[in-house]
Design a protein around this motif. Structure first.
Motif, PDB file in Angstrom:
ATOM      1  N   UNK A 228       0.852  -1.181   0.000  1.00  0.00           N
ATOM      2  CA  UNK A 228       0.000   0.000   0.000  1.00  0.00           C
ATOM      3  C   UNK A 228       0.893   1.237   0.000  1.00  0.00           C
ATOM      4  N   UNK A 229       0.849   1.985  -1.084  1.00  0.00           N
ATOM      5  CA  UNK A 229       1.662   3.195  -1.235  1.00  0.00           C
ATOM      6  C   UNK A 229       0.782   4.383  -0.859  1.00  0.00           C
ATOM      7  N   UNK A 230       1.109   5.030   0.263  1.00  0.00           N
ATOM      8  CA  UNK A 230       0.226   6.024   0.853  1.00  0.00           C
ATOM      9  C   UNK A 230       0.709   7.462   0.749  1.00  0.00           C
ATOM     10  N   UNK A 231       1.904   7.667   0.220  1.00  0.00           N
ATOM     11  CA  UNK A 231       2.396   9.040   0.097  1.00  0.00           C
ATOM     12  C   UNK A 231       2.356   9.763   1.425  1.00  0.00           C
ATOM     13  N   UNK A 232       1.847  10.990   1.419  1.00  0.00           N
ATOM     14  CA  UNK A 232       1.785  11.769   2.655  1.00  0.00           C
ATOM     15  C   UNK A 232       0.427  11.671   3.341  1.00  0.00           C
ATOM     16  N   UNK A 233      -0.386  10.682   2.970  1.00  0.00           N
ATOM     17  CA  UNK A 233      -1.632  10.467   3.695  1.00  0.00           C
ATOM     18  C   UNK A 233      -1.344   9.731   4.999  1.00  0.00           C
ATOM     19  N   UNK A 234      -0.679   8.596   4.925  1.00  0.00           N
ATOM     20  CA  UNK A 234      -0.372   7.771   6.091  1.00  0.00           C
ATOM     21  C   UNK A 234       1.096   7.397   6.050  1.00  0.00           C
ATOM     22  N   UNK A 235       1.779   7.678   7.152  1.00  0.00           N
ATOM     23  CA  UNK A 235       3.196   7.336   7.260  1.00  0.00           C
ATOM     24  C   UNK A 235       3.416   6.604   8.572  1.00  0.00           C
ATOM     25  N   UNK A 236       4.514   5.917   8.702  1.00  0.00           N
ATOM     26  CA  UNK A 236       4.791   5.144   9.902  1.00  0.00           C
ATOM     27  C   UNK A 236       4.660   6.027  11.149  1.00  0.00           C
ATOM     28  N   UNK A 237       3.616   5.772  11.931  1.00  0.00           N
ATOM     29  CA  UNK A 237       3.411   6.480  13.184  1.00  0.00           C
ATOM     30  C   UNK A 237       2.741   7.831  13.092  1.00  0.00           C
ATOM     31  N   UNK A 238       2.375   8.272  11.902  1.00  0.00           N
ATOM     32  CA  UNK A 238       1.797   9.609  11.782  1.00  0.00           C
ATOM     33  C   UNK A 238       0.951   9.721  10.519  1.00  0.00           C
ATOM     34  N   UNK A 239       0.458  10.904  10.274  1.00  0.00           N
ATOM     35  CA  UNK A 239      -0.271  11.211   9.044  1.00  0.00           C
ATOM     36  C   UNK A 239       0.323  12.482   8.464  1.00  0.00           C
ATOM     37  N   UNK A 240      -0.060  12.810   7.244  1.00  0.00           N
ATOM     38  CA  UNK A 240       0.449  14.005   6.592  1.00  0.00           C
ATOM     39  C   UNK A 240      -0.189  15.289   7.113  1.00  0.00           C
ATOM     40  N   UNK A 241       0.467  16.373   6.824  1.00  0.00           N
ATOM     41  CA  UNK A 241      -0.039  17.692   7.200  1.00  0.00           C
ATOM     42  C   UNK A 241      -1.289  18.022   6.396  1.00  0.00           C
ATOM     43  N   UNK A 242      -2.119  18.874   6.956  1.00  0.00           N
ATOM     44  CA  UNK A 242      -3.322  19.313   6.255  1.00  0.00           C
ATOM     45  C   UNK A 242      -3.383  20.829   6.130  1.00  0.00           C
ATOM     46  N   UNK A 243      -2.287  21.505   6.454  1.00  0.00           N
ATOM     47  CA  UNK A 243      -2.297  22.968   6.450  1.00  0.00           C
ATOM     48  C   UNK A 243      -1.771  23.584   5.156  1.00  0.00           C
ATOM     49  N   UNK A 244      -1.449  22.768   4.163  1.00  0.00           N
ATOM     50  CA  UNK A 244      -1.061  23.295   2.860  1.00  0.00           C
ATOM     51  C   UNK A 244      -2.314  23.694   2.083  1.00  0.00           C
ATOM     52  N   UNK A 245      -2.141  24.472   1.009  1.00  0.00           N
ATOM     53  CA  UNK A 245      -3.310  24.803   0.182  1.00  0.00           C
ATOM     54  C   UNK A 245      -4.034  23.537  -0.263  1.00  0.00           C
ATOM     55  N   UNK A 246      -5.310  23.505  -0.148  1.00  0.00           N
ATOM     56  CA  UNK A 246      -6.247  22.432  -0.479  1.00  0.00           C
ATOM     57  C   UNK A 246      -6.230  21.284   0.535  1.00  0.00           C
ATOM     58  N   UNK A 247      -5.423  21.370   1.594  1.00  0.00           N
ATOM     59  CA  UNK A 247      -5.466  20.372   2.653  1.00  0.00           C
ATOM     60  C   UNK A 247      -6.750  20.540   3.460  1.00  0.00           C
TER      61      UNK A 247
ATOM     62  N   UNK B  34       5.142   8.475   2.415  1.00  0.00           N
ATOM     63  CA  UNK B  34       5.986   9.438   1.713  1.00  0.00           C
ATOM     64  C   UNK B  34       7.271   9.766   2.449  1.00  0.00           C
ATOM     65  N   UNK B  35       7.324   9.470   3.732  1.00  0.00           N
ATOM     66  CA  UNK B  35       8.504   9.736   4.564  1.00  0.00           C
ATOM     67  C   UNK B  35       8.619   8.618   5.598  1.00  0.00           C
ATOM     68  N   UNK B  36       9.805   8.395   6.104  1.00  0.00           N
ATOM     69  CA  UNK B  36       9.981   7.465   7.212  1.00  0.00           C
ATOM     70  C   UNK B  36      10.069   6.022   6.797  1.00  0.00           C
ATOM     71  N   UNK B  37       9.866   5.172   7.794  1.00  0.00           N
ATOM     72  CA  UNK B  37      10.055   3.741   7.633  1.00  0.00           C
ATOM     73  C   UNK B  37       8.854   3.062   6.983  1.00  0.00           C
ATOM     74  N   UNK B  38       9.088   1.879   6.477  1.00  0.00           N
ATOM     75  CA  UNK B  38       8.014   1.014   6.003  1.00  0.00           C
ATOM     76  C   UNK B  38       7.370   0.392   7.238  1.00  0.00           C
ATOM     77  N   UNK B  39       6.063   0.268   7.218  1.00  0.00           N
ATOM     78  CA  UNK B  39       5.365  -0.396   8.316  1.00  0.00           C
ATOM     79  C   UNK B  39       4.334  -1.331   7.705  1.00  0.00           C
ATOM     80  N   UNK B  40       3.433  -1.821   8.518  1.00  0.00           N
ATOM     81  CA  UNK B  40       2.297  -2.602   8.039  1.00  0.00           C
ATOM     82  C   UNK B  40       1.026  -1.899   8.482  1.00  0.00           C
ATOM     83  N   UNK B  41      -0.056  -2.208   7.833  1.00  0.00           N
ATOM     84  CA  UNK B  41      -1.313  -1.581   8.210  1.00  0.00           C
ATOM     85  C   UNK B  41      -1.708  -1.980   9.628  1.00  0.00           C
TER      86      UNK B  41
END
Length: 130
Positions: free
Chosen positions: A61-80, A104-111
């Motif tokens: 599962x390639x999640x980009x900056x939606x879901x990352x190991x231990x966190x989620x992506x920022x939502x304060x950019x334009x259109x976030x 999109x950043x950090x380690x590989x994890x599992x769902x």
């Protein structure tokens, strides 16, 4: 297409010359695309940005900056949008199986690791996963 340096964030980088382009193909939520002997499942996951998408290929599962190991992506950019991110995280948490998660950043994890240890996934989806 008009170029909006505020939306594409190019003002923050040395080169602000962003050439407009048209995509070769477009994809929408729940579309599938052939990928060798596999199939890519398209998952619309807005929140980090308006058009955010995740891609599932079998047990990956390639999640980009939606879901990352231990966190989620920022939502304060334009259109976030934090509410859209909430719905996207709930959707990902409820996917079947336990695919490897490539953020999109950090380690590989599992769902399953994200379901158990990612505070955002637990906060947003815990009651529905129990």
């Amino acid at each position: 297409y008009p170029i909006d340096e505020k939306l594409n964030l190019s003002l923050h980088f040395e080169n602000t010359e962003v050439e407009p382009f048209s995509p070769d193909i477009t994809a929408e939520d729940n579309d599938t695309l052939p990928f060798g002997t596999e199939t890519i499942q398209i998952l619309a996951t807005p929140g980090h940005t308006k058009g955010s998408m995740c891609y599932r290929i079998g047990e990956h599962l390639f999640t980009g900056d939606t879901l990352m190991s231990g966190t989620i992506g920022r939502t304060d950019f334009p259109s976030g949008n934090l509410l859209e991110m909430y719905h996207s995280i709930v959707r990902l948490a409820h996917l079947e199986g336990n695919p490897f998660v490539y953020g999109g950043h950090g380690d590989i994890s599992t769902l399953e690791e994200e379901r158990q240890y990612n505070i955002f996934v637990r906060k947003y989806a815990y009651d529905r996963l129990s």
